[in-house]
Design an enzyme around this catalytic site. Sequence first.
Site, short mmCIF file in Angstrom:
data_model
loop_
_atom_site.label_atom_id
_atom_site.label_comp_id
_atom_site.label_asym_id
_atom_site.label_seq_id
_atom_site.Cartn_x
_atom_site.Cartn_y
_atom_site.Cartn_z
CB SER A 58 12.69 0.86 5.42
OG SER A 58 13.46 1.04 4.22
CG HIS A 94 23.87 3.07 0.15
ND1 HIS A 94 22.65 2.94 0.97
CD2 HIS A 94 24.37 2.05 -0.08
CE1 HIS A 94 22.50 1.04 1.01
NE2 HIS A 94 23.06 1.32 0.07
CG ASN A 137 21.65 7.40 7.61
OD1 ASN A 137 21.23 6.20 7.19
ND2 ASN A 137 21.87 7.11 9.08
CB VAL A 138 25.12 9.41 2.19
CG1 VAL A 138 24.68 8.26 1.70
CG2 VAL A 138 23.58 10.38 1.54
CG ASP A 139 23.72 11.43 8.34
OD1 ASP A 139 22.72 11.31 7.99
OD2 ASP A 139 25.00 11.01 8.47
C1 BV8 Z 1 22.41 -2.62 -6.27
C2 BV8 Z 1 22.04 6.85 -1.41
C3 BV8 Z 1 23.96 -3.57 -8.51
C4 BV8 Z 1 22.09 7.44 -2.06
C5 BV8 Z 1 20.99 4.72 -1.76
C6 BV8 Z 1 16.32 -3.03 -10.18
C7 BV8 Z 1 17.10 -1.99 -10.60
C8 BV8 Z 1 18.25 -2.68 -10.32
C9 BV8 Z 1 18.14 -2.41 -8.81
C10 BV8 Z 1 17.84 -3.19 -8.32
C11 BV8 Z 1 16.64 -3.25 -8.67
N1 BV8 Z 1 15.43 -4.20 -7.94
C12 BV8 Z 1 16.26 -4.18 -6.62
C13 BV8 Z 1 17.23 -3.51 -6.90
C14 BV8 Z 1 18.15 -3.01 -6.09
C15 BV8 Z 1 18.12 -2.32 -5.58
C16 BV8 Z 1 17.53 -2.05 -4.61
O1 BV8 Z 1 17.95 -2.98 -3.06
N2 BV8 Z 1 16.36 -1.30 -4.52
C17 BV8 Z 1 15.09 -1.65 -3.66
C18 BV8 Z 1 14.45 -0.37 -3.45
C19 BV8 Z 1 14.12 -3.51 -4.10
N3 BV8 Z 1 19.41 -1.95 -4.53
C20 BV8 Z 1 20.88 -0.95 -5.43
O2 BV8 Z 1 20.77 -0.47 -6.50
C21 BV8 Z 1 22.53 -1.02 -5.18
N4 BV8 Z 1 22.89 -1.54 -6.25
O3 BV8 Z 1 22.26 -3.33 -6.72
O4 BV8 Z 1 23.43 -2.64 -8.06
C22 BV8 Z 1 25.36 -4.46 -9.55
C23 BV8 Z 1 25.97 -4.99 -8.42
C24 BV8 Z 1 27.29 -4.67 -9.29
C25 BV8 Z 1 27.59 -3.96 -10.03
C26 BV8 Z 1 26.30 -3.41 -10.23
C27 BV8 Z 1 24.65 -3.40 -9.70
C28 BV8 Z 1 22.23 -0.37 -4.64
C29 BV8 Z 1 21.61 0.49 -3.70
C30 BV8 Z 1 22.36 1.46 -2.83
C31 BV8 Z 1 20.76 3.24 -3.29
N5 BV8 Z 1 21.85 4.39 -2.91
N6 BV8 Z 1 21.09 5.96 -0.57
C32 BV8 Z 1 21.58 7.92 -1.27
O5 BV8 Z 1 21.73 8.47 -0.08
O6 BV8 Z 1 20.82 9.99 -2.68
S1 BV8 Z 1 19.63 4.19 -0.61
C33 BV8 Z 1 18.77 4.78 0.61
O7 BV8 Z 1 17.53 4.31 0.60
C34 BV8 Z 1 18.93 4.88 1.85
O8 BV8 Z 1 21.07 4.30 2.50
C35 BV8 Z 1 18.92 2.88 2.17
O9 BV8 Z 1 20.64 2.80 2.21
C36 BV8 Z 1 17.63 2.96 1.55
C37 BV8 Z 1 16.73 2.82 2.16
O10 BV8 Z 1 16.70 3.78 3.32
P1 BV8 Z 1 16.71 3.78 4.76
O11 BV8 Z 1 17.75 4.31 5.24
O12 BV8 Z 1 16.67 2.22 5.45
O13 BV8 Z 1 15.26 4.64 5.08
P2 BV8 Z 1 13.63 4.76 4.90
O14 BV8 Z 1 13.69 6.16 4.73
O15 BV8 Z 1 13.86 3.70 3.97
O16 BV8 Z 1 13.74 4.29 6.20
C38 BV8 Z 1 13.40 4.65 7.46
C39 BV8 Z 1 13.87 3.80 8.30
O17 BV8 Z 1 13.66 4.41 9.50
C40 BV8 Z 1 11.88 3.71 8.32
O18 BV8 Z 1 11.62 1.97 8.98
C41 BV8 Z 1 11.35 4.07 9.93
O19 BV8 Z 1 10.40 3.12 10.33
C42 BV8 Z 1 12.16 4.48 10.69
N7 BV8 Z 1 12.69 5.30 11.47
C43 BV8 Z 1 11.56 6.54 11.54
N8 BV8 Z 1 12.34 7.45 12.23
C44 BV8 Z 1 12.81 6.32 13.27
C45 BV8 Z 1 13.44 5.77 12.76
N9 BV8 Z 1 13.92 4.33 13.19
C46 BV8 Z 1 14.62 4.60 14.60
N10 BV8 Z 1 14.14 5.58 15.05
C47 BV8 Z 1 13.36 6.47 14.70
N11 BV8 Z 1 13.12 8.50 15.58
#
Ligand code: BV8
Length: 242
Positions: free
Chosen positions: A187, A117, A100-102
């Site tokens: 997730s 992040h 989280n970034v908050d």
């Molecule tokens: C990297 C900051 C390499 C920004 C975020 C193609 C091209 C490039 C990269 C990739 C590619 N394919 C794959 C990749 C890798 C990519 C990746 O993983 N993509 C995914 C989509 C497949 N990763 C990257 O690009 C990373 N960097 O690989 O760099 C590299 C290496 C060396 C040199 C150069 C480059 C960087 C990834 C970081 C992205 N930034 N955030 C911003 O906030 O604006 S990611 C952002 O989404 C979050 O920070 C978090 O990490 C991510 C997922 O969010 P979650 O926190 O999981 O939240 P989400 O909504 O998904 O889920 C919430 C969960 O909560 C749910 O499961 C829900 O059920 C649950 N929930 C709901 N309510 C509750 C609850 N749980 C408990 N209690 C509740 N009440």
Amino acid sequence: MNQSITEKVLSANSICFLTGAGVSAESGIPTFRDAKTGYWEQFNPQELATQEAFTKDPQLVWNWYQWRRQLVADAKPNSAHKVITKIQQQLPNVNVITQNVDGLHQASGSREVIEFHGNIRNNKCNICKYAEVNMDNLTEDIPECPHCKTLLRPAVVWFGEAIPARASAHSIKAVKECDVFFSVGTSSQVHPAAGLAQLARINKAMIIEINPNATPLSSSADYAIAEPAGSALEDLAADLFK
Ligand code: BV8
Ligand code: ZN
């Protein structure tokens, strides 16, 4: 809370929390995937949270972050943040890694929080080391770097960007040494953050997931607690500190 979890936590030499947007959901901040309410519903966060999107349309990306910053400015830590802080205060060697970034873990009193992040409260320059706090400027004006005269951008890690070296190194160290690894409110789909649970498993930690919905981690976790973070962590605290 399950007795073996309570006993394991109380006897642990080191505990690691990895949190995601689900932990802040109960503070009124939509999760990353749900952060598409209203006007933003038409956009995919994974496309907006990129350098490419900011280069193509800086004003659109900036406005999205300003909208999210307003949500963060109005948000308060919830019981999930508070229990994690209490566990860190009461038990030895508790590390908090957040996607989280908050800044809500810090706001609830957690120390040395590893921001995997980055942090939405700040801006940074892509060229030099200049950085500044943004929270008192929620306007549409995009500030410039005073040195490079280029547009500043939110100090978060965008897709395709590397995790900050210190955050990555501190996280790997914390995960490798922990006996208990909590994955809370994520997730488990974004890497390399999602890979931290596998590293914990390799190092024989007990893996406990807290998430109302199943994730790619659920089947391999020792315990997958399908509850909201707030109530599940309150249950754990009631058993730990009775
Ligand atoms: C990297 C900051 C390499 C920004 C975020 C193609 C091209 C490039 C990269 C990739 C590619 N394919 C794959 C990749 C890798 C990519 C990746 O993983 N993509 C995914 C989509 C497949 N990763 C990257 O690009 C990373 N960097 O690989 O760099 C590299 C290496 C060396 C040199 C150069 C480059 C960087 C990834 C970081 C992205 N930034 N955030 C911003 O906030 O604006 S990611 C952002 O989404 C979050 O920070 C978090 O990490 C991510 C997922 O969010 P979650 O926190 O999981 O939240 P989400 O909504 O998904 O889920 C919430 C969960 O909560 C749910 O499961 C829900 O059920 C649950 N929930 C709901 N309510 C509750 C609850 N749980 C408990 N209690 C509740 N009440
Ligand atoms: Zn600069």
